[in-house]
Scaffold this active site. Sequence first.
Site, short mmCIF file in Angstrom:
data_model
loop_
_atom_site.label_atom_id
_atom_site.label_comp_id
_atom_site.label_asym_id
_atom_site.label_seq_id
_atom_site.Cartn_x
_atom_site.Cartn_y
_atom_site.Cartn_z
N GLU A 1 -16.71 -27.89 -32.52
CA GLU A 1 -16.57 -28.99 -33.47
C GLU A 1 -15.18 -29.60 -33.31
O GLU A 1 -14.18 -28.88 -33.20
CB GLU A 1 -16.77 -28.49 -34.90
CG GLU A 1 -16.79 -29.59 -35.95
CD GLU A 1 -17.18 -29.08 -37.33
OE1 GLU A 1 -17.52 -29.91 -38.19
OE2 GLU A 1 -17.14 -27.85 -37.55
N GLU B 1 -24.87 -20.47 -40.88
CA GLU B 1 -24.55 -21.52 -39.91
C GLU B 1 -23.43 -21.03 -39.00
O GLU B 1 -22.48 -20.40 -39.46
CB GLU B 1 -24.11 -22.78 -40.65
CG GLU B 1 -23.52 -23.88 -39.77
CD GLU B 1 -22.98 -25.05 -40.58
OE1 GLU B 1 -22.08 -25.74 -40.05
OE2 GLU B 1 -23.43 -25.27 -41.72
#
Length: 374
Positions: free
Chosen positions: A139, A134
């Site tokens: 974020e 990932e």
Amino acid sequence: MATALACFAFSVAPVAATTYSMVKEYYGSSFFNEWTFYNNYDNLTNGDVTYVSAQNATAYQLAYVDTATNHAIIKVDNTSTVVYDNKRNSVRITSVDSFGVGSLWVADMYHVPYGCSVWPAWWSQAPLWPQGGEIDTFEGINTNTQNQMSLHTETGCTAVSQNQTSTLVASTNCSYAANSDQGCIVTDPSTASYGAGFASSGGGAFVTEMASTGISIWFFQRSQIPSSLSGNGSIIDTSTFGIPVANWPSTGCNIAQFFQPQNLIFDITLCGDSFTADGVTWNSTCSGICYNNWVMGNGTDYNNAYFEVGYVRVFSTEGTNTVVSPTTSASGSSSTTSGSSTSSSPAGLIHGGFWMTATVVVVGLVSSALFTLA
């Protein structure tokens, strides 16, 4: 951020430059073609949202293209009144195609979601997480001012001799099994990389390179975007980008071993593991009880909880094509899903993050219904 950031010295020698050719573009009226809408409550990070279907995203104006700007809008419902024990509608979309090692993708954004209880991400993962890894390019949470970037992998991948401009490193072990799936984290020192600062500076471009030599992320404020990107060329040369803000070289992480073709993902959840696992993060930026004082109510607190995306472009190393289509058979034939958006209710794969705790991954069969966005 939720934990103290350690500072390290990094080399600033030039990274290996590569030339890439564009192989995929998500833009304008067709932006939402070839994405899967999650169409389920957030059973991945336990957020207080329901991710709507493609059909409902259009009907509720939660995912649409602004005809005045040609920009894609992906947002949290900010008009409905949510009563106790209900969830607020939001959007999670995943690209139908995935992109292998030797790929680079660019997301040009004018606005990113922010505000108390808001947890947005622009990221990617392989289908059977944690296998295949990932990459969290963008974020943030709440009213924080800096973007957080990270990798999450199976055991054996670490950040070693990072060649990057950021000195804000919270962790170097990328394994999902270590430190409650914290991942190996780099924080962008720029306060224009997330939140209100990002919006006030006109946004910018996030560039993610997944090369055999390592994974790198660049962030360029609007005024600093290289001409090779702003000029909308079909060929780019990473030598024009300078040193990345975050870098995970193959010296500590065999990219071909730990990373498989990545599906690209936009999502916005509310509250969830990000907050329940770490009360310090919540209390340092917001007040009250995350669900009761923010999710519930008339929704005006979410007026800034949206992505505004100019485009997403994917490039492959020049002379190659790293696009992996799930509709392509072994013989190379392809069924006709191009130009459509899909809604599904999958078993769900985790979105690993700095504010997350590890949860059990369940992999199941996915049944999909096909919808076409207007």
